[in-house]
Design a protein around this motif. Structure first.
Motif, PDB file in Angstrom:
ATOM      1  N   LEU A   1      -5.080  -2.864  -8.318  1.00 26.04           N
ATOM      2  CA  LEU A   1      -4.124  -3.708  -7.593  1.00 26.04           C
ATOM      3  C   LEU A   1      -4.494  -3.825  -6.122  1.00 26.04           C
ATOM      4  CD1 LEU A   1      -0.715  -2.604  -9.125  1.00 26.04           C
ATOM      5  CD2 LEU A   1      -1.760  -4.871  -9.253  1.00 26.04           C
ATOM      6  N   ARG A   2      -4.934  -2.722  -5.528  1.00 27.86           N
ATOM      7  CA  ARG A   2      -5.335  -2.774  -4.120  1.00 27.86           C
ATOM      8  C   ARG A   2      -6.526  -3.701  -3.924  1.00 27.86           C
ATOM      9  NH1 ARG A   2      -4.507   3.331  -3.425  1.00 27.86           N
ATOM     10  NH2 ARG A   2      -2.502   3.406  -2.387  1.00 27.86           N
ATOM     11  N   LYS A   3      -7.488  -3.607  -4.840  1.00 31.78           N
ATOM     12  CA  LYS A   3      -8.667  -4.458  -4.731  1.00 31.78           C
ATOM     13  C   LYS A   3      -8.291  -5.925  -4.940  1.00 31.78           C
ATOM     14  CE  LYS A   3     -12.738  -3.264  -6.347  1.00 31.78           C
ATOM     15  NZ  LYS A   3     -13.818  -2.945  -7.288  1.00 31.78           N
ATOM     16  N   ARG A   4      -7.450  -6.184  -5.934  1.00 30.03           N
ATOM     17  CA  ARG A   4      -7.049  -7.560  -6.231  1.00 30.03           C
ATOM     18  C   ARG A   4      -6.222  -8.167  -5.093  1.00 30.03           C
ATOM     19  NH1 ARG A   4      -3.428  -9.865 -11.038  1.00 30.03           N
ATOM     20  NH2 ARG A   4      -4.249 -11.963 -10.988  1.00 30.03           N
ATOM     21  N   LEU A   5      -5.357  -7.351  -4.475  1.00 31.08           N
ATOM     22  CA  LEU A   5      -4.541  -7.833  -3.373  1.00 31.08           C
ATOM     23  C   LEU A   5      -5.233  -7.694  -2.016  1.00 31.08           C
ATOM     24  CD1 LEU A   5      -1.142  -6.316  -4.514  1.00 31.08           C
ATOM     25  CD2 LEU A   5      -1.871  -8.704  -4.675  1.00 31.08           C
ATOM     26  N   ARG A   6      -6.465  -7.163  -2.048  1.00 35.31           N
ATOM     27  CA  ARG A   6      -7.259  -6.964  -0.837  1.00 35.31           C
ATOM     28  C   ARG A   6      -6.563  -6.062   0.175  1.00 35.31           C
ATOM     29  NH1 ARG A   6      -8.061 -12.831  -1.454  1.00 35.31           N
ATOM     30  NH2 ARG A   6      -9.973 -13.095  -2.603  1.00 35.31           N
TER      31      ARG A   6
ATOM     32  N   ALA B   1       0.833  -1.204   0.000  1.00 38.44           N
ATOM     33  CA  ALA B   1       0.000   0.000   0.000  1.00 38.44           C
ATOM     34  C   ALA B   1       0.868   1.254   0.000  1.00 38.44           C
ATOM     35  CB  ALA B   1      -0.932  -0.004   1.205  1.00 38.44           C
ATOM     36  N   PHE B   2       1.949   1.254   0.793  1.00 38.72           N
ATOM     37  CA  PHE B   2       2.867   2.395   0.811  1.00 38.72           C
ATOM     38  C   PHE B   2       3.505   2.597  -0.556  1.00 38.72           C
ATOM     39  CE2 PHE B   2       3.819   1.294   5.494  1.00 38.72           C
ATOM     40  CZ  PHE B   2       2.713   2.000   5.921  1.00 38.72           C
TER      41      PHE B   2
END
Length: 128
Positions: free
Chosen positions: A116-121, A55-56
């Motif tokens: 990417l955030r959604k896919r990686l949760r 996330a960072f």
């Protein structure tokens, strides 16, 4: 040359990500029976820190993409440099096209990062 700017930006980004990841890892509660040394880091700390680290990194990537316009005005050959040059030459058609390209690039980076955030949760915030 752009090399000093690239190195400075990489060092700055690496330090920010390392600081934020370190602050997050200080709040972890480790198991009493966890292994020590490199095994503790690889099997206990890293799996728990990785989502926030990603996330960072995605957040910094978005910020760096937005900073390219500012760096261009300072003379580094990015989209901002060409926008500033076209304004100085009164080529407003080129200026509008470059600004639209910058907007589209930022929208694409935001969409890719969000995907990417959604896919990686990953959580939408920085998790601090």
């Amino acid at each position: 040359s752009m090399l000093p700017g690239i190195l400075a930006l990489a060092l700055h980004t690496g330090a920010i990500v390392a600081h934020l990841t370190g602050r997050f890892s200080e709040s972890l509660t480790l198991r009493a029976d966890a292994p020590t040394g490199l095994n503790r880091y690889a099997w206990e700390v890293l799996p728990r820190v990785t989502p926030n680290l990603l996330a960072f990194l995605l957040y910094r990537w978005e910020v760096i993409m937005r900073e390219t316009a500012v760096l261009g005005i300072l003379g580094i050959h990015t989209l901002g440099f060409y926008i500033d040059s076209s304004v100085a030459e009164f080529r407003f058609d080129r200026t509008l096209l470059l600004i639209l390209a910058t907007v589209m690039l930022n929208l694409a980076v935001d969409a890719l990062s969000r995907g990417l955030r959604k896919r990686l949760r990953l959580k939408p915030g920085l998790g601090l």
